[in-house]
Scaffold this active site. Structure first.
Site, short mmCIF file in Angstrom:
data_model
loop_
_atom_site.label_atom_id
_atom_site.label_comp_id
_atom_site.label_asym_id
_atom_site.label_seq_id
_atom_site.Cartn_x
_atom_site.Cartn_y
_atom_site.Cartn_z
CG ASP A 36 -1.77 1.22 1.38
OD1 ASP A 36 -2.26 1.48 2.50
OD2 ASP A 36 -1.91 1.94 0.37
CG ASP A 220 -3.63 4.72 -1.91
OD1 ASP A 220 -4.53 5.17 -1.19
OD2 ASP A 220 -2.99 3.68 -1.65
O1 LIG Z 1 -8.93 3.37 2.84
C1 LIG Z 1 -8.36 3.25 1.77
N1 LIG Z 1 -8.54 4.15 0.80
C2 LIG Z 1 -9.52 5.18 0.94
C3 LIG Z 1 -10.76 4.75 0.13
C4 LIG Z 1 -11.86 5.82 0.23
C5 LIG Z 1 -11.32 7.17 -0.18
C6 LIG Z 1 -10.09 7.56 0.59
C7 LIG Z 1 -8.98 6.52 0.50
N2 LIG Z 1 -7.55 2.21 1.45
C8 LIG Z 1 -7.54 1.06 2.34
C9 LIG Z 1 -8.44 -0.02 1.79
O2 LIG Z 1 -9.75 0.44 1.64
C10 LIG Z 1 -8.37 -1.20 2.75
N3 LIG Z 1 -9.28 -2.30 2.36
C11 LIG Z 1 -9.42 -3.29 3.46
C12 LIG Z 1 -10.49 -4.30 3.12
C13 LIG Z 1 -10.19 -4.95 1.78
C14 LIG Z 1 -9.91 -3.97 0.66
C15 LIG Z 1 -8.87 -2.94 1.07
C16 LIG Z 1 -6.90 -1.60 2.83
O3 LIG Z 1 -6.36 -1.16 4.08
C17 LIG Z 1 -5.79 0.14 3.89
C18 LIG Z 1 -6.12 0.50 2.47
O4 LIG Z 1 -6.16 -0.81 1.92
#
Ligand SMILES: O=C(NC1CCCCC1)N[C@H]1[C@H](O)[C@@H](N2CCCCC2)[C@@H]2OC[C@H]1O2
Length: 331
Positions: A36, A220
């Site tokens: 990430d 990202d």
């Molecule tokens: O929160 C974000 N991005 C945000 C998305 C909304 C707009 C702002 C940025 N990325 C995370 C992602 O969602 C997570 N997730 C977990 C469950 C399975 C899929 C991945 C995983 O943990 C950290 C990172 O990756």
């Protein structure tokens, strides 16, 4: 050192996230982690994670590793942009991705994970590849795998070659010329507050005119979609029959059988085309005729995000020289 590791979509139907096999400790314990570039903590499901929060994930057991050491009195706690999060203690241990080994990497073991991590059984944790300034370990912040590995890498870089619905690769320490076409366009990176922040040179919708305007955002790998200013997003969905901005689904949706235009973005003089197939992210629920768009508005977030939907349209070089830069090439 140089190394290569697969980046495999966690779901065969749509690219929510990608996981990469890593080994931790002695004897090696293999976990599948989400690399990430939007964060800087390396954390894992572990023998300290309550059983009620573990649902099929592989765990790291420090007590089963002869090279693990507790980082006494250190803790971590992280919340991601989607509201997911985790927290726990810290060990150091031997850590390897694709043959690149860091002898003493801070491994953050989870004592608590949020529900979206528990339910995502394909992800055993994250490897933060943002800048170490974002690391949440207290009282002393820890270095990322890339920062630890960098001095021993042939070249202080890593590259992302993510693909649509199939495995791609992360390479460390070298740039594989067979993975891209034409030239790599490098642009400056703003390292404050710690993301790979760069400025795109503009965008175009389908075969429409290209609008040259600076769009500053973060690259990202840990975010599935692209989040851009509302003006750009409305210009895109104006070209999609039946598209609406749904409060209930939390973003732009459209009939899955709609014809979607491509989305073009610029980096310097170069242009990158996200094909229509990438722009339809997934049905809002299994079997629904309503699809969720791969491009959404960043207005509620505070930062523009070039997530996997954009990254998989290119070969991306995260250049850790001083000053850092980011390179984009077609493929
Ligand atoms: O929160 C974000 N991005 C945000 C998305 C909304 C707009 C702002 C940025 N990325 C995370 C992602 O969602 C997570 N997730 C977990 C469950 C399975 C899929 C991945 C995983 O943990 C950290 C990172 O990756």
């Amino acid at each position: 050192d140089t190394g290569s590791a697969a980046a495999t979509p966690i779901d065969p139907r749509f690219d929510i996230a990608y996981v990469t096999p890593v080994t931790i400790g002695t004897p090696p314990q293999t976990l599948q982690l989400d690399l990430d570039t939007g964060s800087s903590d390396l954390w894992v499901f572990s023998s300290h994670t309550p059983a009620s929060q573990v649902r099929g994930q592989r765990i790291y057991a420090p007590d089963k590793s002869t090279t693990s050491k507790l980082l006494n009195g250190h803790t971590w706690s992280i919340t991601y942009g989607d509201g997911s999060g985790s927290r726990g203690n810290v060990y150091t241990d031997k850590f390897t991705i694709g043959g690149v080994t860091v002898k003493s990497q801070a491994i953050e073991t989870a004592q608590q994970v949020s529900s979206s991590f528990t339910t995502e059984d394909a992800i055993d944790g994250l490897v933060g590849l943002g800048f170490s300034t974002l690391n949440t370990v207290s009282p002393n912040g820890q270095l990322t795998f890339f920062d630890n590995a960098k001095p021993n890498l042939d070249s202080p870089v890593f590259t992302a070659d993510l693909k649509y619905m199939k495995p791609g690769t992360y390479d460390f320490g070298f740039i594989d010329k067979t993975k891209y076409t034409g030239e790599i366009t490098y642009v400056p990176v703003e390292t404050d507050p710690g993301y790979w922040t760069f400025t795109s040179s503009g965008y175009g919708v389908g075969s429409g005119t290209f609008s040259s305007s600076p769009i500053t955002g973060i690259a990202d790998t840990g975010t599935s979609l692209v989040y851009l200013p509302t003006a750009i997003v409305t210009a895109y969905y104006r070209q999609v029959q039946g598209a609406t901005n749904s409060r209930s689904y939390g973003g732009y949706v459209f009939p899955c059988n709609s014809t979607l235009p491509a989305f073009v973005f610029g980096v310097g003089e170069a242009k990158f085309t996200i094909p229509p197939s990438y722009m339809s992210y997934a049905a809002v629920t299994d079997g629904s005729p309503t699809c969720f768009g791969g491009l959404q508005s960043s207005s509620g977030i505070g930062v523009n995000i070039w997530g996997d939907v954009a990254l998989k349209a290119a070969f991306v070089v995260f250049n850790g020289e001083e000053p850092p830069t980011i390179g984009w090439a077609n493929k």
